[in-house]
Design a protein around this motif. Structure first.
Motif, mmCIF file in Angstrom:
data_model
loop_
_atom_site.group_PDB
_atom_site.id
_atom_site.type_symbol
_atom_site.label_atom_id
_atom_site.label_comp_id
_atom_site.label_asym_id
_atom_site.label_seq_id
_atom_site.Cartn_x
_atom_site.Cartn_y
_atom_site.Cartn_z
ATOM 1 N N MET A 15 0.839 -1.197 0.000
ATOM 2 C CA MET A 15 0.000 0.000 0.000
ATOM 3 C C MET A 15 0.871 1.243 0.000
ATOM 4 S SD MET A 15 -2.932 -1.177 -0.218
ATOM 5 C CE MET A 15 -3.726 0.404 -0.102
ATOM 6 N N CYS A 16 0.302 2.350 -0.426
ATOM 7 C CA CYS A 16 1.070 3.583 -0.532
ATOM 8 C C CYS A 16 1.424 4.113 0.852
ATOM 9 C CB CYS A 16 0.266 4.630 -1.299
ATOM 10 S SG CYS A 16 1.130 6.194 -1.462
ATOM 11 N N ASN A 17 2.712 4.193 1.136
ATOM 12 C CA ASN A 17 3.162 4.811 2.382
ATOM 13 C C ASN A 17 4.218 5.877 2.118
ATOM 14 O OD1 ASN A 17 5.487 3.322 1.829
ATOM 15 N ND2 ASN A 17 4.951 1.704 3.265
ATOM 16 N N ASP A 18 4.238 6.396 0.899
ATOM 17 C CA ASP A 18 5.248 7.370 0.499
ATOM 18 C C ASP A 18 4.715 8.074 -0.751
ATOM 19 O OD1 ASP A 18 7.586 8.763 0.000
ATOM 20 O OD2 ASP A 18 8.866 6.997 -0.193
ATOM 21 N N TYR A 19 4.711 9.397 -0.738
ATOM 22 C CA TYR A 19 4.290 10.118 -1.936
ATOM 23 C C TYR A 19 5.109 11.385 -2.095
ATOM 24 C CZ TYR A 19 1.221 13.208 0.936
ATOM 25 O OH TYR A 19 0.723 14.110 1.848
ATOM 26 N N ARG A 20 4.896 12.095 -3.189
ATOM 27 C CA ARG A 20 5.741 13.223 -3.558
ATOM 28 C C ARG A 20 4.915 14.472 -3.808
ATOM 29 N NH1 ARG A 20 9.077 13.077 -9.190
ATOM 30 N NH2 ARG A 20 7.073 13.862 -9.950
ATOM 31 N N PRO B 51 -7.036 29.348 6.901
ATOM 32 C CA PRO B 51 -7.427 29.843 8.226
ATOM 33 C C PRO B 51 -6.285 29.855 9.237
ATOM 34 C CG PRO B 51 -8.263 27.624 7.867
ATOM 35 C CD PRO B 51 -7.733 28.101 6.548
ATOM 36 N N GLU B 52 -5.247 29.107 8.991
ATOM 37 C CA GLU B 52 -4.118 29.054 9.912
ATOM 38 C C GLU B 52 -2.891 29.750 9.336
ATOM 39 O OE1 GLU B 52 -3.794 24.873 10.471
ATOM 40 O OE2 GLU B 52 -5.713 24.725 11.513
ATOM 41 N N GLY B 53 -3.107 30.579 8.303
ATOM 42 C CA GLY B 53 -2.002 31.215 7.607
ATOM 43 C C GLY B 53 -1.468 30.304 6.523
ATOM 44 N N ALA B 54 -0.634 30.845 5.668
ATOM 45 C CA ALA B 54 -0.075 30.054 4.569
ATOM 46 C C ALA B 54 0.747 28.907 5.136
ATOM 47 C CB ALA B 54 0.799 30.931 3.683
ATOM 48 N N PRO B 55 0.363 27.668 4.842
ATOM 49 C CA PRO B 55 1.100 26.533 5.389
ATOM 50 C C PRO B 55 2.474 26.391 4.748
ATOM 51 C CG PRO B 55 -0.541 25.756 3.841
ATOM 52 C CD PRO B 55 -0.752 27.236 3.996
ATOM 53 N N ASN B 56 3.382 25.819 5.491
ATOM 54 C CA ASN B 56 4.710 25.530 4.962
ATOM 55 C C ASN B 56 4.602 24.324 4.036
ATOM 56 O OD1 ASN B 56 7.480 25.484 4.562
ATOM 57 N ND2 ASN B 56 7.861 24.257 6.389
ATOM 58 N N VAL B 57 4.846 24.522 2.754
ATOM 59 C CA VAL B 57 4.716 23.450 1.765
ATOM 60 C C VAL B 57 6.044 23.323 1.016
ATOM 61 C CG1 VAL B 57 3.332 22.521 -0.131
ATOM 62 C CG2 VAL B 57 2.262 24.019 1.554
ATOM 63 N N PRO B 58 7.052 22.778 1.655
ATOM 64 C CA PRO B 58 8.327 22.621 0.961
ATOM 65 C C PRO B 58 8.241 21.525 -0.095
ATOM 66 C CG PRO B 58 8.415 21.505 3.072
ATOM 67 C CD PRO B 58 7.084 22.218 3.017
ATOM 68 N N ALA B 59 9.053 21.661 -1.137
ATOM 69 C CA ALA B 59 9.127 20.606 -2.150
ATOM 70 C C ALA B 59 9.749 19.371 -1.512
ATOM 71 C CB ALA B 59 9.959 21.073 -3.331
ATOM 72 N N ARG B 60 9.075 18.230 -1.639
ATOM 73 C CA ARG B 60 9.573 17.000 -1.023
ATOM 74 C C ARG B 60 9.426 15.821 -1.965
ATOM 75 N NH1 ARG B 60 6.555 16.802 4.673
ATOM 76 N NH2 ARG B 60 5.040 18.076 3.527
ATOM 77 N N GLU B 61 10.514 15.117 -2.154
ATOM 78 C CA GLU B 61 10.490 13.886 -2.940
ATOM 79 C C GLU B 61 9.758 12.778 -2.210
ATOM 80 O OE1 GLU B 61 11.524 12.999 -5.910
ATOM 81 O OE2 GLU B 61 12.744 14.706 -6.586
ATOM 82 N N ASN B 62 9.801 12.797 -0.879
ATOM 83 C CA ASN B 62 9.209 11.728 -0.074
ATOM 84 C C ASN B 62 8.444 12.315 1.105
ATOM 85 O OD1 ASN B 62 10.544 9.067 -1.191
ATOM 86 N ND2 ASN B 62 12.194 10.574 -1.032
ATOM 87 N N ILE B 63 7.139 12.120 1.104
ATOM 88 C CA ILE B 63 6.300 12.433 2.260
ATOM 89 C C ILE B 63 5.884 11.089 2.838
ATOM 90 C CG2 ILE B 63 4.185 13.537 3.083
ATOM 91 C CD1 ILE B 63 4.391 15.425 0.665
ATOM 92 N N ARG B 64 6.203 10.873 4.095
ATOM 93 C CA ARG B 64 6.015 9.559 4.692
ATOM 94 C C ARG B 64 5.029 9.605 5.849
ATOM 95 N NH1 ARG B 64 11.768 9.579 3.527
ATOM 96 N NH2 ARG B 64 12.239 8.004 1.926
ATOM 97 N N ILE B 65 4.580 8.436 6.255
ATOM 98 C CA ILE B 65 3.635 8.286 7.354
ATOM 99 C C ILE B 65 4.115 9.081 8.567
ATOM 100 C CG2 ILE B 65 2.553 6.631 8.916
ATOM 101 C CD1 ILE B 65 3.060 4.516 6.716
ATOM 102 N N THR B 66 3.202 9.812 9.194
ATOM 103 C CA THR B 66 3.371 10.697 10.364
ATOM 104 C C THR B 66 3.918 12.066 9.988
ATOM 105 O OG1 THR B 66 5.613 10.104 11.143
ATOM 106 C CG2 THR B 66 3.768 8.689 11.868
ATOM 107 N N ASP B 67 4.336 12.297 8.730
ATOM 108 C CA ASP B 67 4.770 13.630 8.313
ATOM 109 C C ASP B 67 3.584 14.585 8.269
ATOM 110 O OD1 ASP B 67 7.378 12.802 8.018
ATOM 111 O OD2 ASP B 67 7.341 12.759 5.814
#
Length: 206
Positions: A1-6, A28-44
């Protein structure tokens, strides 16, 4: 199953693309921090878009944790869609690719083969998700279904990528889930092999 995305797309492009679809995004919480990421993993922490009080065409962009803890403490990062209606707490998970893993193709290779799926004709896309309150705060999970033609050679289950014309419908709880949660036509999810690694262990999907 998918546990990593970009997600490599910048925040301004994300907001502009939603605006072009007549979906007004607030932060509503201000501009979120959205850094470029090759890997977004569980709990991130990662950006999601969710409806505002069920009003079609209005949504909010927030950062939330990927996965909430199950009663036994394991992270729930994937959630089965079959037989469920999802009449509230829908969200869109922003991505420009997701990964699946298969057994090593080379003898003596220890790392699993890693495959990157993108979406044809989309520089980025959304994944169908839900969010909920939990003991650790609000968190999201990706919805899954039996694998369609593009993913089936790599895994028997898949997450549910949504094309742009599906985003507003998924954010609208009055639109039946079954109308949106379906396979894309074969060839919609091009795949390439990337550097292999081992997927996370000890997680849970429901």
């Amino acid at each position: 199953m998918c546990n990593d995305y970009r997600l490599l797309v910048d925040l301004a492009s994300i907001v502009e693309d939603f605006d072009n679809l007549s979906i007004k995004i607030t932060m509503p919480e201000g501009a979120p921090n959205v850094p470029a990421r090759e890997n977004i993993r569980i709990t991130d922490m990662a950006p999601i878009v969710r409806a505002v009080d069920g009003v079609r065409g209005s949504a909010e962009l927030v950062n939330r944790r990927w996965s909430w803890p199950s009663p036994k403490g394991k992270p729930v990062y994937n959630f089965r869609s079959e037989g469920r209606r999802f009449e509230s707490h829908r969200c869109l998970i922003l991505a420009d690719g997701f990964y699946e893993f298969t057994d090593p193709s080379e003898p003596r290779q220890k790392r699993l083969d890693k495959w990157l799926f993108t979406m044809a004709d989309h520089s980025w896309f959304c994944i169908a998700g839900i969010w909920r309150e939990s003991l650790i705060g609000e968190a999201f999970s990706m919805l899954t279904m039996d694998a369609g033609p593009d993913v089936a050679p790599y895994h028997h289950r898949q997450i549910i990528p949504l094309t742009r014309d599906q985003w507003a419908d998924w954010l609208d709880p009055s639109v039946p889930a079954a109308h949106t949660l379906r396979w894309l036509p074969q060839g919609s999810l091009p795949v390439t092999q990337v550097h292999g690694t081992s997927p996370a262990q000890g997680a849970l999907f429901l």
